[in-house]
Design a protein around this motif. Structure first.
Motif, short mmCIF file in Angstrom:
data_model
loop_
_atom_site.label_atom_id
_atom_site.label_comp_id
_atom_site.label_asym_id
_atom_site.label_seq_id
_atom_site.Cartn_x
_atom_site.Cartn_y
_atom_site.Cartn_z
N HIS A 4 0.73 -1.22 -0.04
CA HIS A 4 0.06 0.17 -0.08
C HIS A 4 0.87 1.13 0.03
O HIS A 4 2.05 1.28 0.40
CB HIS A 4 -1.00 0.09 1.27
CG HIS A 4 -1.84 -1.37 1.21
ND1 HIS A 4 -3.02 -1.57 0.44
CD2 HIS A 4 -1.63 -2.20 2.20
CE1 HIS A 4 -3.53 -2.41 0.91
NE2 HIS A 4 -2.73 -3.09 1.62
N PRO A 5 0.38 2.19 -0.57
CA PRO A 5 1.23 3.65 -0.37
C PRO A 5 1.38 4.00 0.93
O PRO A 5 0.64 3.77 2.03
CB PRO A 5 0.22 4.50 -1.22
CG PRO A 5 -0.81 4.18 -1.85
CD PRO A 5 -0.91 2.47 -1.34
N LEU A 6 2.54 4.84 1.11
CA LEU A 6 2.81 5.21 2.53
C LEU A 6 1.90 6.68 2.81
O LEU A 6 1.69 7.32 1.92
CB LEU A 6 4.13 5.78 2.58
CG LEU A 6 5.12 4.55 2.35
CD1 LEU A 6 6.68 5.29 2.46
CD2 LEU A 6 4.84 3.53 3.10
N SER A 7 1.44 6.69 3.99
CA SER A 7 0.91 7.86 4.52
C SER A 7 2.14 9.20 4.32
O SER A 7 3.23 8.82 4.43
CB SER A 7 0.42 7.80 5.84
OG SER A 7 1.33 7.78 6.81
N TYR A 8 1.66 10.29 4.73
CA TYR A 8 2.40 11.43 4.74
C TYR A 8 3.54 11.44 5.66
O TYR A 8 4.84 11.50 5.58
CB TYR A 8 1.89 12.84 4.95
CG TYR A 8 2.61 13.88 5.05
CD1 TYR A 8 3.03 14.50 3.73
CD2 TYR A 8 2.91 14.52 6.36
CE1 TYR A 8 4.01 15.64 4.02
CE2 TYR A 8 3.69 15.64 6.29
CZ TYR A 8 4.41 16.18 5.19
OH TYR A 8 5.30 17.20 5.17
N GLN A 9 3.10 10.61 7.03
CA GLN A 9 4.22 10.52 7.93
C GLN A 9 5.02 9.40 7.44
O GLN A 9 6.29 9.41 7.99
CB GLN A 9 3.03 10.21 9.40
CG GLN A 9 2.55 11.53 9.68
CD GLN A 9 1.12 11.70 9.20
OE1 GLN A 9 0.79 10.84 8.58
NE2 GLN A 9 0.47 12.65 9.69
N GLN A 10 4.51 8.59 7.23
CA GLN A 10 5.44 7.41 6.80
C GLN A 10 6.47 7.77 5.86
O GLN A 10 7.71 7.24 5.71
CB GLN A 10 4.75 6.10 6.35
CG GLN A 10 3.94 5.41 7.43
CD GLN A 10 2.97 4.36 6.82
OE1 GLN A 10 2.35 4.51 5.67
NE2 GLN A 10 2.93 3.23 7.45
N GLN A 11 6.25 8.63 4.88
CA GLN A 11 7.03 8.92 3.72
C GLN A 11 8.05 9.89 4.68
O GLN A 11 9.16 9.77 4.28
CB GLN A 11 6.27 10.05 2.59
CG GLN A 11 5.33 9.13 1.89
CD GLN A 11 4.44 10.24 0.93
OE1 GLN A 11 4.97 11.54 0.99
NE2 GLN A 11 3.33 9.80 0.38
N SER A 71 6.82 1.91 -0.34
CA SER A 71 5.35 1.44 -0.04
C SER A 71 5.22 0.45 1.36
O SER A 71 6.33 0.01 1.86
CB SER A 71 4.77 0.47 -1.25
OG SER A 71 5.59 -0.72 -1.60
N GLN A 72 4.16 0.48 1.86
CA GLN A 72 3.92 -0.44 2.69
C GLN A 72 3.85 -1.94 2.66
O GLN A 72 3.30 -2.36 1.58
CB GLN A 72 2.74 -0.24 3.77
CG GLN A 72 2.50 1.23 4.38
CD GLN A 72 1.08 1.49 4.90
OE1 GLN A 72 0.78 0.72 5.71
NE2 GLN A 72 0.67 2.49 4.51
#
Length: 121
Positions: A4-11, A71-72
């Motif tokens: 899955h795509p990363l959230s803003y914080q994960q980015q 990505s996650q």
């Protein structure tokens, strides 16, 4: 397994781990500690952490590069529970503080995962 795509914080976390010095890579750590009177059996605590991580995939996620984009990726790696047994007394108290401080400053590997860890002193 679907990534899955990363959230803003994960980015932001991923970017920091790619660009920061090792001692700066714990900037996203959220550390909590509590003192509990009496003995704690680590086995039920281990089971509780496993159940929590089973319900909340983000605790056992790692961040991977997929076609050049992070990505996650959910992982089957267990969320670690490190157990340290210290002798009671003033020396043990200071050692516990030192261990907790060191754990708070330890960077987790976003590539290897998981993104959570527990320490029972």
């Amino acid at each position: 397994m679907v990534n899955h795509p990363l959230s803003y914080q994960q980015q932001a976390m991923w970017f920091l781990t790619q660009t920061a010095r090792a001692e700066e890579q714990c900037a996203f750590n959220l550390c909590y500690w509590m003192r509990v009177k009496g003995a704690i059996d680590p086995h039920p605590l281990r089971r509780a952490i496993d159940r929590l991580a089973g319900r909340h995939t983000i605790l056992r996620t790692r961040i991977v590069l997929e076609e050049g984009h992070p990505s996650q990726c959910p992982s089957d790696v267990a969320v670690p529970l490190n157990v340290v047994d210290l002798a009671p007394g003033a020396e043990g108290e200071q050692r516990a503080r030192d261990l907790a401080t060191a754990e708070a400053g330890r960077a987790l590997s976003v590539e290897e995962g998981p993104l959570a860890a527990f320490l029972l002193i």
